[in-house]
Design an enzyme around this catalytic site. Sequence first.
Site, mmCIF file in Angstrom:
data_model
loop_
_atom_site.group_PDB
_atom_site.id
_atom_site.type_symbol
_atom_site.label_atom_id
_atom_site.label_comp_id
_atom_site.label_asym_id
_atom_site.label_seq_id
_atom_site.Cartn_x
_atom_site.Cartn_y
_atom_site.Cartn_z
ATOM 1 N N ASP A 43 0.651 -1.286 0.049
ATOM 2 C CA ASP A 43 -0.168 0.081 0.137
ATOM 3 C C ASP A 43 0.621 1.143 -0.020
ATOM 4 O O ASP A 43 0.455 2.442 -0.045
ATOM 5 C CB ASP A 43 -1.130 -0.123 1.025
ATOM 6 C CG ASP A 43 -0.342 -0.062 2.499
ATOM 7 O OD1 ASP A 43 1.046 -0.114 2.631
ATOM 8 O OD2 ASP A 43 -1.176 -0.151 3.553
ATOM 9 N N GLU A 64 9.205 -4.090 10.577
ATOM 10 C CA GLU A 64 9.616 -2.724 10.077
ATOM 11 C C GLU A 64 10.055 -1.714 11.092
ATOM 12 O O GLU A 64 9.537 -1.692 12.171
ATOM 13 C CB GLU A 64 8.676 -2.263 9.211
ATOM 14 C CG GLU A 64 8.864 -0.710 8.857
ATOM 15 C CD GLU A 64 7.966 -0.537 7.630
ATOM 16 O OE1 GLU A 64 7.146 -1.066 7.315
ATOM 17 O OE2 GLU A 64 7.941 0.957 7.234
HETATM 18 N N1 MHF Z 1 9.074 5.413 -0.409
HETATM 19 C C1 MHF Z 1 8.704 4.651 0.669
HETATM 20 N N2 MHF Z 1 9.492 3.872 1.325
HETATM 21 C C2 MHF Z 1 9.055 3.206 2.462
HETATM 22 O O1 MHF Z 1 9.884 2.352 3.019
HETATM 23 C C3 MHF Z 1 7.911 3.331 2.797
HETATM 24 C C4 MHF Z 1 6.900 4.225 1.961
HETATM 25 N N3 MHF Z 1 7.491 4.719 0.830
HETATM 26 N N4 MHF Z 1 5.652 4.215 2.527
HETATM 27 C C5 MHF Z 1 5.080 3.664 3.596
HETATM 28 C C6 MHF Z 1 5.998 3.311 4.330
HETATM 29 C C7 MHF Z 1 6.413 4.572 5.164
HETATM 30 N N5 MHF Z 1 7.745 4.343 5.831
HETATM 31 C C8 MHF Z 1 8.850 4.935 6.304
HETATM 32 C C9 MHF Z 1 8.934 6.309 6.082
HETATM 33 C C10 MHF Z 1 9.793 7.101 6.677
HETATM 34 C C11 MHF Z 1 10.764 6.668 7.742
HETATM 35 C C12 MHF Z 1 11.606 7.303 7.954
HETATM 36 O O2 MHF Z 1 12.063 8.592 7.705
HETATM 37 N N6 MHF Z 1 12.197 7.090 9.360
HETATM 38 C C13 MHF Z 1 13.379 7.591 10.102
HETATM 39 C C14 MHF Z 1 13.397 7.262 11.391
HETATM 40 C C15 MHF Z 1 12.975 8.329 12.606
HETATM 41 C C16 MHF Z 1 13.402 7.732 14.036
HETATM 42 O O3 MHF Z 1 14.782 7.447 14.098
HETATM 43 O O4 MHF Z 1 12.583 7.320 14.746
HETATM 44 C C17 MHF Z 1 14.376 7.524 9.367
HETATM 45 O O5 MHF Z 1 15.163 8.531 9.284
HETATM 46 O O6 MHF Z 1 14.541 6.502 8.771
HETATM 47 C C18 MHF Z 1 10.483 5.438 7.694
HETATM 48 C C19 MHF Z 1 9.484 4.380 7.212
HETATM 49 C C20 MHF Z 1 7.841 3.016 5.131
HETATM 50 N N7 MHF Z 1 7.321 2.696 3.964
HETATM 51 C C1 KIV Z 2 7.389 -1.541 2.852
HETATM 52 C C2 KIV Z 2 6.444 -2.679 2.815
HETATM 53 C C3 KIV Z 2 6.885 -3.485 3.981
HETATM 54 C C4 KIV Z 2 5.195 -2.270 2.851
HETATM 55 O O1 KIV Z 2 4.292 -2.764 3.741
HETATM 56 C C5 KIV Z 2 4.535 -1.636 1.590
HETATM 57 O O2 KIV Z 2 5.464 -1.318 0.677
HETATM 58 O O3 KIV Z 2 3.447 -1.248 1.704
HETATM 59 MG MG MG Z 3 2.209 -1.734 3.543
#
Ligand code: MHF
Ligand code: KIV
Ligand code: MG
Length: 276
Positions: A55, A193
Amino acid sequence: MYVENASAPVRRPVTVPGLHVMKAEGRKIVMLTAYDASFAAQIEHAGVDVALVGDSLGMVVQGQRSTLPVTLDQMVYHTTLVARGLTATLLVADMPFMADRDVAHALEAGARLIGEAGAAMIKIEGAAPHILASIHALTERAIPVCAHLGLTPQSVHKFGGYKVQGRAQEAAERVLGEAHAVQQAGASILVLEGVPMALGERITKALEIPVIGIGAGPQCDGQVLVVYDMLGITPGKRPKFSKDFLAGRGSIGEAIAAYADDVRSGAFPAAEHSYN
Ligand SMILES: Nc1nc(=O)c2c([nH]1)NC[C@@H]1CN(c3ccc(C(=O)N[C@@H](CCC(=O)O)C(=O)O)cc3)CN21
Ligand SMILES: CC(C)C(=O)C(=O)O
Ligand SMILES: [Mg+2]
């Protein structure tokens, strides 16, 4: 005996029991998202084990700020497209936000994603009581379930952003308890995740079912990424756990094959893609 195209290399179909054998034998599972038939064919050709119609398409295909607006009709549509590009790769489809609001809706949605669209497994976020009941109900009807715990993106408003989960001791114990609960409910595999790598390792060792990590450290039984992240074409800031595999390579096919190689060899993820 007539054998169609007998000289073509035969790739054995990836199955749910086959994923359990891979965990038992210590062979890493390679998973990648796909949203259309062309990318599905690239993934198939590169020998990726599992394709996920995530998604995340709400963000990377539709350009929305979260995964929450994605509908069941859209998931059915994209899953249908991806299914046409695959033969041996196992196809998993995400249960979109609120399609699993209760067990009856979860069964209805699962039936469409499997029967109408052609998925082989449904991925569901969380371990709330109604989710555990849905995992059990789907599994009883021979629909394999992939659980999804840790940084579950459909809970973005509850978390207050895409924040790493299970950092405090109490939070880590809670995620571990949820992992045992989804396995007990019948989940066939678990996507974990956005958790510290020590917790990823602990959960992977504690569970019988394969644990596929994304930002959960190198000790998981396999890895999954959003395909546009690993091709470096996602605009703006990408999660720390992603890596551009197209950089320095000539084609999308080569980049996906390099990702598969690096997951299988343990070269990916490195420390820089993991949380402490
Ligand atoms: N392009 C994309 N990649 C993804 O992996 C992803 C999506 N979209 N959309 C749905 C979710 C959203 N996700 C995400 C989006 C941002 C972070 C992120 O920026 N996390 C911070 C962590 C901050 C902390 O330390 O708590 C990071 O710096 O990685 C993580 C997962 C994973 N999934
Ligand atoms: C990042 C993966 C695990 C997911 O749930 C997605 O792509 O929606
Ligand atoms: Mg998903």
